[in-house]
Write an enzyme that holds these catalytic residues in place. Sequence first.
Site, PDB file in Angstrom:
ATOM      1  N   ASP A 122      10.291  -0.554  -5.797  1.00  0.00           N
ATOM      2  CA  ASP A 122       9.155   0.219  -5.882  1.00  0.00           C
ATOM      3  C   ASP A 122       8.907   0.319  -7.545  1.00  0.00           C
ATOM      4  OD1 ASP A 122       8.481   1.145  -3.473  1.00  0.00           O
ATOM      5  OD2 ASP A 122      10.365   2.344  -3.573  1.00  0.00           O
ATOM      6  N   ASP A 186       4.462  -3.041   2.207  1.00  0.00           N
ATOM      7  CA  ASP A 186       3.946  -2.374   0.938  1.00  0.00           C
ATOM      8  C   ASP A 186       4.260  -3.190  -0.365  1.00  0.00           C
ATOM      9  OD1 ASP A 186       4.895  -1.091   3.156  1.00  0.00           O
ATOM     10  OD2 ASP A 186       5.032   0.888   2.086  1.00  0.00           O
TER      11      ASP A 186
END
Length: 408
Positions: A122, A186
Site C-alpha cells: 500500500d 488494487d
Amino acid sequence: MKRLLTLGLLAATLAGCQPKQNQEPIEQVIGTAFENAQAQALLLAKKYEPQEGRLPQSWRGTVGDGAAGEDVGSSSRWWCSGFFPGTLWYLYENSGDAEVLRYAQMFTERVEREKYTTTNHDVGFMLMSSFGNGLRLTPVEADKEHYREVLSTGARSLATRFRPSVGLIRSWDHNRAVWQYPVIIDNMMNLELMFWAADYTGDENLRTIALSHADSTLVNHFREDYGSYHVVSYDTLTGNPLLKQTHQGYADESNWARGQAWALYGYTMMYRITKQERYLTQAQNVARFVLGHKNMPADYIPYWDFDAPEIPNALRDASAAAIMASALIELADYSQPSLAREYMKVAETQIRTLASPAYTAPVGENGDFILMHSVGAFPLDSEIDVPLTYADYYYVEALTRLSRKLGS
Ligand code: GLY
C-alpha cells in the site's frame, strides 16, 4: 447481521428512488462542491490537528445528529493514511487557501514513516496521494527535495515486494495458509509510484517491475468479459496462478465494484505513463464492461458488488463511483470522440449525483467527511455505509479534473 439487513432495506429505499439530479450548470455544481468539500476538510483537519500522528479514516453515526457519532482515526499504517492529506492538496490546488496548504503539509508529514513499509503493497497509495501531490503543488521550494526523497525511498521499499519468478509485486503477507503469493487488483494503483521513481532515480529496474506487474495482471486478473477478480494467488516457484478469488466482494466469480474501479483507473494511468496501446484497450474494455453492466444503476453509483444478491436493494458504494468518475474523465482524453462523450456523460452524472444531498453531507455532519455511503469490506462486516477518506479523495480529484477540462 440484523443491523446489516436494516441498513440494506434503508439503502434499498434510497436507491429505489433515484436522487433527483441537480440540473444547474455543471460549473456551478463543481463550485458549490468545492466550497462544501473545503469547509468539511478544514473542520476535519482542525479536529485531528491536536492528535499527534493520527489521520482520519472514517466515522460512525447518523447524519442529522450534528456532532454526535464516533470518529474513527488511524495511524499512518492504515492503507488509507495518504488520502486525507491528498484531498487537502487538491483543495489547495483549487482555492490557493493558505490554511488548507498548512494542513496539507502537516498531514503529509504524518505519513512519512511509510516510506520504509515493506510489509504490504500500500505504500504507493499512501505516498502518491500525499507526497506525490505535495511535490506537484507545494509552493515551498525547500520541501520539494524532501518529498522526492520520501517518494524514492518508498518506491525502493515497494520494489522489495517484487519476486522475479512470479513477475508481480506481492500485495499481502497474511493468510499464508491460503495464499502463497496474493496479488490484488488494487495493486495496479501502486505502480504510478514506481514509474515516478524510475524517472527520478534513473533506475530502470523500477520501470521493468511496474510493466511486468501490469502485464501479468492483464493476463491473469480478468475474465473474458473484462470483469476482474479481486485476488489472484500465484505459485512462488512456477509463477502460475493458483487461486482466483474476490475477497472483498460477494463471491469469487462476482464483480466487486471497487475492484472494477481500480482496474479502470489503473490501466488508464498505465496508458498515460507508457502510451502503450494494450493498456488503453484494456481500460476501454473495462469501461465497456462496467458502464454496460445490467446492474449498473441509471445514476452510475454502483452497488457495492455488481452481483450482490440484494440488488436492487443492495448498498451503493460512493467510493467506487468517485474512482470511476476520476478515471473516466482521464480516459476520455485518450479516446475517440464517441467514447469520450460517453465517458464524460457518465462521469458528469456520477459527479452530479455525488454532489447532491443524496451523497454529500451538510457541512458539520458526517463526522466532517464530504461524502456519505461508501462500503469498505461488506463480507468482512467492515466499514459498511460509512464515509471513507478515499471516496472523498477521488471525488475531489474528479472535481479537479473536470474543472480543469472545462477551464473553469
Ligand atoms: N485497497 C483496498 C480496498 O479497496 O478496499
